[in-house]
Enzyme design. Sequence first.
Site, PDB file in Angstrom:
ATOM      1  N   THR A  10      52.281  -3.981 -48.516  1.00 46.32           N
ATOM      2  CA  THR A  10      53.533  -4.657 -48.142  1.00 46.32           C
ATOM      3  C   THR A  10      54.710  -3.686 -48.150  1.00 46.32           C
ATOM      4  OG1 THR A  10      54.048  -5.415 -50.389  1.00 46.32           O
ATOM      5  CG2 THR A  10      52.742  -6.902 -48.999  1.00 46.32           C
ATOM      6  N   ILE A  32      45.201   8.892 -59.345  1.00 48.39           N
ATOM      7  CA  ILE A  32      45.916   9.948 -60.079  1.00 48.39           C
ATOM      8  C   ILE A  32      45.956  11.221 -59.244  1.00 48.39           C
ATOM      9  CG2 ILE A  32      45.749  11.486 -62.100  1.00 48.39           C
ATOM     10  CD1 ILE A  32      44.558   9.036 -63.595  1.00 48.39           C
ATOM     11  N   ASN A  80      58.003   7.534 -55.423  1.00 44.72           N
ATOM     12  CA  ASN A  80      57.160   6.393 -55.803  1.00 44.72           C
ATOM     13  C   ASN A  80      58.040   5.170 -56.013  1.00 44.72           C
ATOM     14  OD1 ASN A  80      54.689   5.088 -56.759  1.00 44.72           O
ATOM     15  ND2 ASN A  80      55.610   5.165 -58.797  1.00 44.72           N
ATOM     16  N   HIS A 129      58.143   1.742 -58.387  1.00 45.62           N
ATOM     17  CA  HIS A 129      57.546   1.102 -59.572  1.00 45.62           C
ATOM     18  C   HIS A 129      58.213  -0.263 -59.761  1.00 45.62           C
ATOM     19  CE1 HIS A 129      55.520   0.851 -63.402  1.00 45.62           C
ATOM     20  NE2 HIS A 129      56.649   0.418 -63.930  1.00 45.62           N
TER      21      HIS A 129
HETATM   22  C1  GRF Z   1      53.938  -2.591 -55.595  1.00 44.75           C
HETATM   23  O1  GRF Z   1      54.223  -3.569 -56.549  1.00 44.75           O
HETATM   24  C2  GRF Z   1      54.518  -1.282 -56.031  1.00 44.75           C
HETATM   25  O2  GRF Z   1      55.676  -1.419 -56.764  1.00 44.75           O
HETATM   26  C3  GRF Z   1      53.424  -0.724 -56.876  1.00 44.75           C
HETATM   27  O3  GRF Z   1      52.222  -1.117 -56.253  1.00 44.75           O
HETATM   28  C4  GRF Z   1      52.447  -2.299 -55.505  1.00 44.75           C
HETATM   29  C5  GRF Z   1      51.984  -2.033 -54.116  1.00 44.75           C
HETATM   30  O4  GRF Z   1      51.991  -3.171 -53.312  1.00 44.75           O
HETATM   31  N1  GRF Z   1      53.591   0.707 -57.059  1.00 44.75           N
HETATM   32  P1  GRF Z   1      51.762  -3.055 -51.740  1.00 44.75           P
HETATM   33  O5  GRF Z   1      50.403  -2.404 -51.508  1.00 44.75           O
HETATM   34  O6  GRF Z   1      52.882  -2.239 -51.168  1.00 44.75           O
HETATM   35  O7  GRF Z   1      51.794  -4.473 -51.233  1.00 44.75           O
END
Ligand code: GRF
Length: 208
Positions: free
Chosen positions: A13, A93, A108, A110
């Site tokens: 997403t 990783i 990244n 988070h």
């Molecule tokens: C998201 O919640 C992001 O913050 C985390 O992994 C999830 C990935 O979701 N790092 P998507 O694959 O982008 O839907």
Amino acid sequence: MKKIAVLVSGGGTNLQALINAQSRGEIVNGEISIVISSSPMVYALERAQKAGIPSYVLDRKQYPSSQAMTVALVDKLKELSIDLVVMAGFMTIVTKELFEVYENAVINIHPALIPSFAGPGCYGLHVHEKALAYGVKVSGATVHFVTEECDGGPIILQGTVDVLPDDTPESLQRRIMEQCEWKLLPQAVSLFCQNRLKVEGRTVRILP
Ligand code: GRF
């Protein structure tokens, strides 16, 4: 124009948010050149295909170690002259070989307000379970540069949401994605591509 690689492992997403932002012209001076997945079976690859973006599978299982996989990743990124690496739900990783070549050029997202609910073991729904168990009244998302320290690199952007009394990990996760992640990640990518992020120690200055 900066060339962007988006690394994925799941539904994608956040990749979709980047694709949508790109089609609206909101990734200024940047273009998604490739989507790299750690698995051949993820929906993110379909999203890339639908958007006409080339993709590449770097299957962790095909490599004897994280280091070997990272070296293969760096080779691919160099071959494509990638400028910016975006981890959008990349669950594998990576080792120092990536940061040696892409210093302050790996981003990244988070799903919490770092340094809370971050670090080893804090991924996916666990993040939101921990936030609810702690009883915080706000949570959110953080876009940061990636360093060797897990979730420890300089913070680029953060956004918040209220935690509601009847929240479940799933409802909190969804609200954070909709209200924070899908907006902040494209914003941070666009700022990077415009050379507007200046890293000074732990602080990222956003240039006008
Ligand atoms: C998201 O919640 C992001 O913050 C985390 O992994 C999830 C990935 O979701 N790092 P998507 O694959 O982008 O839907």
